[in-house]
Design a protein around this motif. Structure first.
Motif, mmCIF file in Angstrom:
data_model
loop_
_atom_site.group_PDB
_atom_site.id
_atom_site.type_symbol
_atom_site.label_atom_id
_atom_site.label_comp_id
_atom_site.label_asym_id
_atom_site.label_seq_id
_atom_site.Cartn_x
_atom_site.Cartn_y
_atom_site.Cartn_z
ATOM 1 N N PRO A 41 0.825 -1.211 0.000
ATOM 2 C CA PRO A 41 0.000 0.000 0.000
ATOM 3 C C PRO A 41 0.860 1.262 0.000
ATOM 4 N N PRO A 42 0.692 2.165 -0.954
ATOM 5 C CA PRO A 42 1.441 3.426 -0.920
ATOM 6 C C PRO A 42 0.973 4.287 0.246
ATOM 7 N N ARG A 43 1.872 5.127 0.722
ATOM 8 C CA ARG A 43 1.498 6.097 1.741
ATOM 9 C C ARG A 43 0.470 7.061 1.157
ATOM 10 N N ILE A 44 -0.416 7.589 2.006
ATOM 11 C CA ILE A 44 -1.406 8.543 1.543
ATOM 12 C C ILE A 44 -0.723 9.786 0.959
ATOM 13 N N SER A 45 0.440 10.135 1.486
ATOM 14 C CA SER A 45 1.183 11.278 0.951
ATOM 15 C C SER A 45 1.565 11.058 -0.509
ATOM 16 N N TYR A 46 1.739 9.794 -0.918
ATOM 17 C CA TYR A 46 2.036 9.513 -2.332
ATOM 18 C C TYR A 46 0.796 9.742 -3.191
ATOM 19 N N PHE A 47 -0.372 9.366 -2.670
ATOM 20 C CA PHE A 47 -1.607 9.616 -3.413
ATOM 21 C C PHE A 47 -1.819 11.112 -3.636
ATOM 22 N N GLU A 48 -1.397 11.930 -2.686
ATOM 23 C CA GLU A 48 -1.541 13.379 -2.842
ATOM 24 C C GLU A 48 -0.778 13.876 -4.072
#
Length: 485
Positions: free
Chosen positions: A19-26
């Motif tokens: 799972p990517p970090r949410i900061s990566y989704f940003e």
């Protein structure tokens, strides 16, 4: 054909094990939207924050409810939808691997498929769906999986049920599917359901109609081949006659080999071109097209190793989206996408065979990992070249080393490039650890390094130890006749 007003372009993010970090989704979501994405299809498995009776399903670095709320906030900012995906039949390993749920397996030895006739199967599934919908209550779609249900109808309970009802295994599949979908539709009015289509491809029209399957779910037809699709004759016509909407699924990564590390981009471009040709051939049936999912599998199943990492596959994804947006692929399309991702030249769509010159200038989210994986693949090729060199095979074979019959002159000529390669790999390992931390949690990094870089480092270490041993022995045995053959 794929206009924004009527047809969705979903990016499938396979979260199992990486799972990517949410900061990566940003960083990622704005890029995806700029290339035409209208939604995310999130396949959670054990990365969802299950709790209560099913808390044991949650992996160490599962997302929190706050993470999912944040993800929705980002999606809302960019006006894209989120569709959660939960498996409801096959690919149920993330549940059935646990001792607490083993009794629900279709076959006791295999954790792949849920038994549809066990009295505890549906109550457990209902809990999983309820918890997922708690955090996705404002989303309009739910994908229920239902693909590749291996060993269907094999347990004694299922066989007795099949015999007593005088049904086939496909009837058993439909019985479970209708039970699940009708309950979801009743529990969540207005929620639209999607399923993978492979288990219903050969089911006759009459059976599909008799259960009124089209009232409760829509099929997502997946095909990842680069050439003409091998699908049952008349399938599109049957689907159009039964379902209110159709979806399709292509692939931008994770579909060309369970150990693939760089996506063969030309293959994926061709897959999308083949989808365009298929839709054109069946344009009457595809008037019901709701959207396309660009699938990006992270593992072939829950137990498989990681294949192409998401950041490594961004160029492939953006090129494939361009194919769908423009309904073609020209040199100008290639150039536009390359420039948008910051490449100093055209994206390399044919990354094999290795080694190859590593591309430069890119600036998309996670591009350092893209560079690092290419470096690693080049180093692997260098290792194979050394291993198959005349020096290794002619003067440093396992047979000769086992008998300490080596020439230090030749050993040193082998040792030097092996030592250089080891140092290069150790340096890359440090860089990859740092680069991956910007995107992933520590367990994903540990797994990728442990599966790919560390085994090669171990091999190099063993060769170097053998080299040092042979140099220390230094030709004490010079007459091959004295060897203990």
């Amino acid at each position: 054909m794929f206009d924004s007003a009527n047809v969705h372009r979903l990016i499938h993010i396979d979260l199992k094990g990486a799972p990517p970090r949410i900061s990566y989704f940003e960083k990622l979501i704005p890029l995806l939207v700029s290339h035409g994405a209208t939604g995310l299809l999130l396949e959670y498995e054990d990365t969802f924050p299950f709790h209560g009776k099913v808390a044991h399903l949650r992996t160490k670095n599962a997302y929190t409810p706050a993470d999912i709320t944040k993800l929705h906030s980002i999606a809302n900012d960019y006006n894209i939808i989120i569709i959660p995906l939960i498996q409801t039949f096959g690919h149920f390993e993330f549940v059935l691997k646990h001792d607490e749920n083993r009794m629900l397996r279709e076959i006791d030895l295999y954790p792949n498929a849920l038994c549809p006739t066990h009295p505890d199967s549906f109550p457990l599934l209902a809990i999983l769906i309820e918890q997922m919908m708690e955090l996705h209550q404002n989303d309009s779609y739910l994908h229920i999986g239902a693909d590749e249900v291996w060993h269907l109808g094999r347990c004694p309970r299922c066989q007795d049920f099949i015999d007593s009802q005088k049904m086939s295994t496909s009837d058993l599949f439909l019985t479970w599917l209708l039970k699940v979908t009708r309950w979801i539709k009743k529990s969540y009015p207005g929620l639209n359901l999607i399923m993978w289509d492979d288990m219903i491809r050969s089911i006759p029209l009459e059976k599909l109609k008799s259960g009124r399957l089209g009232d409760v779910v829509e099929p997502m037809i997946w095909q990842y081949h680069a050439r003409k699709f091998d699908l049952p004759e008349g399938m599109f016509e049957r689907y159009a006659a039964v379902f209110n909407g159709l979806w399709i699924a292509s692939a931008f990564k994770g579909a060309t080999g369970s150990t693939q590390f760089l996506p063969p981009i030309q293959h994926h471009i061709n897959n999308h071109m083949m989808w365009l040709a298929t839709i054109a051939e069946h344009k009457q049936q595809f008037k019901k097209l709701k959207g396309i999912a660009f699938t990006g599998w992270q593992r072939y199943d829950h137990y498989a190793v990681l294949c192409e990492l998401l950041p490594v596959s961004i160029p492939s994804l953006c090129l494939c989206m361009r194919v769908i947006m423009e309904e073609s692929f020209t040199e100008a399309d290639h150039q536009i996408v390359s420039q948008k991702l910051g490449f100093s030249s055209l994206i390399n769509v044919s990354p094999f065979p290795r080694p190859q010159v590593i591309e430069q200038g890119m600036n998309f989210p996670g591009h350092k990992i893209y560079i690092g994986v290419q470096m690693w693949s080049n180093f692997v090729c260098k290792y194979h070249a050394i291993s198959n060199s005349e020096g290794m095979l002619g003067w440093f074979s396992d047979y000769m080393r086992a008998r300490n019959f080596t020439n230090p002159v030749q050993v040193e000529s082998i040792m030097n490039p092996i030592n250089d390669l080891q140092q290069n790999l150790l340096e890359l390992r440090n860089h990859m650890t740092s680069w991956m931390l910007e995107v992933y949690f520590e367990d994903t990094i540990e797994e990728w390094l442990g599966c790919f870089i560390d085994p090669l480092l171990d091999k190099l270490k063993n060769i170097l130890e053998d080299c040092k041993k042979q140099i220390l022995i230094g030709g004490r045995v010079r007459d091959y006749k004295k060897m203990d053959f």
